[in-house]
Design an enzyme around this catalytic site. Structure first.
Site, PDB file in Angstrom:
ATOM      1  N   HIS A   1       0.822  -1.211   0.000  1.00 20.48           N
ATOM      2  CA  HIS A   1       0.000   0.000   0.000  1.00 20.48           C
ATOM      3  C   HIS A   1       0.855   1.259   0.000  1.00 20.48           C
ATOM      4  O   HIS A   1       0.623   2.187  -0.790  1.00 20.48           O
ATOM      5  CB  HIS A   1      -0.935   0.000   1.219  1.00 20.48           C
ATOM      6  CG  HIS A   1      -1.702   1.285   1.347  1.00 20.48           C
ATOM      7  ND1 HIS A   1      -1.248   2.352   2.092  1.00 20.48           N
ATOM      8  CD2 HIS A   1      -2.864   1.687   0.795  1.00 20.48           C
ATOM      9  CE1 HIS A   1      -2.106   3.350   2.003  1.00 20.48           C
ATOM     10  NE2 HIS A   1      -3.098   2.973   1.229  1.00 20.48           N
TER      11      HIS A   1
ATOM     12  N   CYS B   1      34.639   4.368 -25.214  1.00 21.43           N
ATOM     13  CA  CYS B   1      33.870   4.274 -23.964  1.00 21.43           C
ATOM     14  C   CYS B   1      34.651   4.871 -22.800  1.00 21.43           C
ATOM     15  O   CYS B   1      34.290   4.677 -21.641  1.00 21.43           O
ATOM     16  CB  CYS B   1      33.489   2.829 -23.669  1.00 21.43           C
ATOM     17  SG  CYS B   1      34.893   1.700 -23.512  1.00 21.43           S
TER      18      CYS B   1
END
Length: 815
Positions: free
Chosen positions: A437, A768
């Site tokens: 919840h 990279c």
């Protein structure tokens, strides 16, 4: 009023009947009619319609509620009670809600309605057995709509048996339309209390008390990534998962390769599952929470095939509802497994109401600008950061003590907490998983939330200033103090489109789904090292030669981490495959270039058990690392496990967008040995489309570029290592750090020469390294050299892409 139908069986209703039977029942009927033929199992049952609810209020009589209320006067009385309702005044809200509920629970059923409910229940008993056990669930006409989540606003009653208890449960369901939380929710969302009607679903119980149950979302609940089915569950009846009483098991299944017949289970996370809700026939309650056994807590609730089955059903449900709606419609489902028959069932399906409503054109990124002491950690919900002073509230009766912008800390929440959840800066709970919840409501409210901290309400103290951070992946952290953080907003529709591919460097699988929304052309560098350090934590040879470990403390750590794995090597392969596949799935079908492990020996030694297997080197930076390890007897067995994990990702999971990259290759002979080693374990260039790349970071790679181009499918420049080896310095040395510069002329000449030669061979080449992220002029230099792709750190993609675009335009201008 006309009676209309009071009872409709699930087989008689569909989604178009929502005004008559509410969202929950309409969806159950739709699935029974339309999806059962496609293999989706849904237990039978019937709906008590909204007509019945209104008839109950208008024709039922009440005796003993101060005076006799005759038929027709109940609605008028309810309106009088609610005439001065103030949902912001908690005492007013509680008093008005209590009076209405007491009134409704005092109503006697009109005889004709009572007879029809009893008759329907008896028909269900004919199918399933005398006094069959049923779930009695509310189904409000305004719930389960795509733009409003009424989840948990009304009541559900489980293990209900016998006609008298069925009727009593129905009366309590009708009354629950006026719980404090339901009244408050409708007031704040602008729903009239009398425009919302209540239907009730009476459905055969699935004996998940003897097995397990849980929740499914057909997207990632944190990022909104649509490519996965996210399944959570625990032992026993499903209310524990829905209410957040336990930390459930979690599973991700990748939709695209699931549809191609692959075993697309890309992540499994073991929950604590401390309790399970079971049938309990003593006393007033029909269910009870009991502790789970040690075996249950350390075992997954479902087998892999069962997880895949649920995922396939979820995709069928999602596709059906999307087709009905004429647009993409992600779904929120409840499922259960019957412990007697072993069968799986879908119990509910409703539209997901948070991520599906968010506009993705604006990318909002929260980032901490400083660090602090971690006080507690748990499952992070959302991707935001909140700061403020703590208020610990153990009991919902004390929520009036909470003030706006404070940090709410409690054991768990239910809908009664919602009046203060919406004014909190952040929420922290001891219990629950990412579908409980607190998690669902905090997502809807846009409030950062951490669930399942264990003892957060005991460790954190009222008045403490803290920062709640959910922007660092799946784990959320509560930091001491009010830390500075930034919020960056990017309009994705304005993102520059470049000819040079803009890729990203990614290490953390938990951030992959979120990062996938940044405009990109794939992953130029997926680092295994993060997965080693955070997912696995154990040296691979310590798992292979576990019995030879010298330290008892390390053996105990490994035993604890590998719970649930009879074969400790399988733990390594499984975790590495899952971490890699999560990154690959996030960017599928774009290229994801995964670099095989590139720790240095001192970094391997820091893994659990690592000291027993690693040499002590004076300069690990240029020592036993990269390709040199893979074929060497000292690490060959560990590399074999890496290869098996990558083969699983590509062949079993179907993520053939994964390309593999070999780092720090010193010689042509090393390259040959590594490729042969990979072939031994099923990683053959060209097989199933496999491409193998090589890092270019050693000067010999440039000098022998033509020869290496015959052996590999693509190349990626590692500018950090290339710079240190070109200039002859240790980049870890502070003394000469001022010399280290990727923009040095010698380094640039090496790179320019390499790009030209590799492209002559028709092979792809990218970079990279760190340099293009740090230096705009370096990115522009690479574009002029004709590089195919630039792989960047995610936080520099936007600004660097702009530099690349300027360089491309400049090259197009007449000189």
């Amino acid at each position: 009023m006309g009676k209309g139908p009071f009872i409709l069986w699930f087989d008689e209703i569909g989604i178009e009947d929502l005004p008559l039977v509410g969202g929950k029942n309409a969806s159950l009927g739709e699935m029974r009619k339309e999806l059962a033929p496609k293999g989706v199992s849904v237990p039978n049952g019937f709906a008590i319609t909204v007509n019945a609810y209104r008839y109950f209020l208008e024709q039922g009589t009440v005796e003993g509620y101060h005076y006799l209320i005759k038929g027709g006067n109940v609605p008028k009385t309810i309106k009088e009670i609610l005439s001065d309702l103030d949902a912001n005044d908690l005492e007013n809200l509680s008093e008005r809600g209590s009076r209405v509920r007491r009134l409704i629970q005092s109503i006697e059923f009109p005889p004709d309605l009572k007879d029809e409910i009893i008759e329907a229940y008896e028909r269900l008993c004919e199918q399933y057995g005398e006094d069959t056990d049923v779930a009695v669930r509310s189904s409000a006409t305004a719930e389960d709509l795509p733009d409003a989540s009424f989840a948990g606003q009304q009541e559900t009653f489980l293990n209900v048996r016998g006609e008298h208890i069925v009727l009593a449960s129905c009366r309590r369901c009708f009354a629950s339309l006026f719980t404090n939380r339901a009244l408050s929710y409708r007031e704040h969302r602008g729903f009239d209390h009398f425009s919302v009607g209540l239907s009730i679903g009476v459905q055969k119980m699935v004996r998940s008390d003897k097995a397990c149950s849980g929740v499914i979302f057909t997207l990632d609940t944190e990022s909104g990534f649509r490519g996965v089915v996210y399944i959570t569950g625990a032992y026993g009846l499903g209310e524990n998962v829905v209410q957040g009483l336990v930390r459930p098991d979690e599973f991700y299944v990748f939709k695209p390769t699931l549809k191609t017949g692959h075993k697309a289970l890309i992540q499994k996370t073991l929950g604590h599952k401390e309790e399970k809700l079971v049938y309990w026939l003593d006393g007033e309650s029909s269910t009870k929470n009991i502790p789970t056994s040690a075996d249950e807590r350390t075992s997954f609730i479902l087998g892999d095939d069962e997880i895949v089955t649920l995922a396939k059903w979820a995709v069928i449900v999602e596709e059906h509802y999307s087709q009905k709606a004429g647009k993409y419609r992600p779904m929120d489902l409840e499922w259960a497994k019957d412990g007697i028959t072993g069968e799986l069932f879908i119990l509910q399906a409703r539209p997901e109401t948070v991520k599906s409503q968010q506009v993705q054109s604006i990318l909002e990124t929260y980032k901490l600008k400083e660090t602090g002491k971690v006080l507690v950690a748990g499952k992070g919900v959302g991707e935001k950061i909140g700061a403020g002073t703590v208020t610990v509230i153990p009991n919902v009766q004390d929520i009036h003590k909470f003030r706006e912008k404070e940090i709410l800390v409690t054991q768990m929440t239910d809908p009664d907490w919602e009046p203060i959840m919406k004014i909190a800066s952040a929420i922290v709970t001891d219990r629950g998983g990412r579908t409980c919840h607190a998690a669902i409501i905090s997502r809807e409210l846009g409030v950062p939330c951490i669930v399942g901290t264990g003892k957060g309400s005991q460790i954190l103290r009222t008045g403490d200033p803290v920062t709640v951070c959910c922007s660092e992946g799946e784990t959320g952290y509560v930091y001491e103090g009010l830390l500075d953080f930034s919020i960056e907003k990017v309009d994705l529709e304005q993102f520059p489109r470049t000819k040079t591919k803009i890729m990203m460097n990614v290490g953390n699988p938990d951030q992959a789904f979120t990062l996938s929304f940044i405009p990109n052309d794939g992953i130029g560098l997926a680092r295994m090292e993060f997965i080693f350090s955070n997912y696995i934590r154990i040296h691979p040879l310590a798992l292979i030669h576990f019995d030879q470990l010298r330290r008892r403390s390390e053996r105990e750590q490994i035993e604890e981490l590998t719970i649930g794995y009879a074969d400790k090597k399988e733990f390594f392969v499984d975790k590495l495959a899952q971490g890699t596949s999560k990154i690959a799935a996030a960017f599928y079908p774009k290229d994801v270039i995964v670099r095989m492990s590139d720790f240095k020996s001192n970094e391997y030694a820091n893994l659990i058990g690592g000291e027993d297997f690693e040499p002590v080197e004076d300069n690990p930076m240029i020592g036993f690392r990269g390709a040199s390890r893979y074929y060497d007897e000292q690490y060959r067995e560990g590399f074999a496990l890496e290869c098996l994990a990558m083969k699983r990702v590509r062949d079993e999971m179907g993520l053939t967008n994964v390309k593999l990259m070999v780092p720090f290759v010193r010689t042509l002979g090393e390259a040959e040995k590594v490729l042969r080693e990979m072939e031994k374990h099923g990683l053959v260039r060209g097989s199933n489309g496999l491409e193998i790349y090589m890092m270019c970071e050693v000067p010999s790679n440039i000098i022998l570029a033509d020869e290496f181009a015959q052996m590999f499918d693509g190349f990626s420049i590692g500018s950090n290592d290339l710079t240190q080896l070109t200039l002859g310095l240790d980049r870890d040395s502070e003394t000469i750090s001022h010399i280290f510069d990727e923009r040095d002329l010698a380094v640039r000449k090496f790179i320019q020469d390499l790009i030209e030669r590799i492209k002559r061979h028709g092979k792809k080449i990218g970079i990279c390294g760190q340099a293009p992220s740090d230096y705009p002029e370096f990115a522009q230099f690479l574009v002029k050299c004709g590089i195919d792709s630039i792989s960047l750190n995610p936080d520099t993609v936007i600004k660097t892409a702009q530099h690349v675009l300027r360089a491309e335009k400049h090259m197009e201008e007449p000189q």
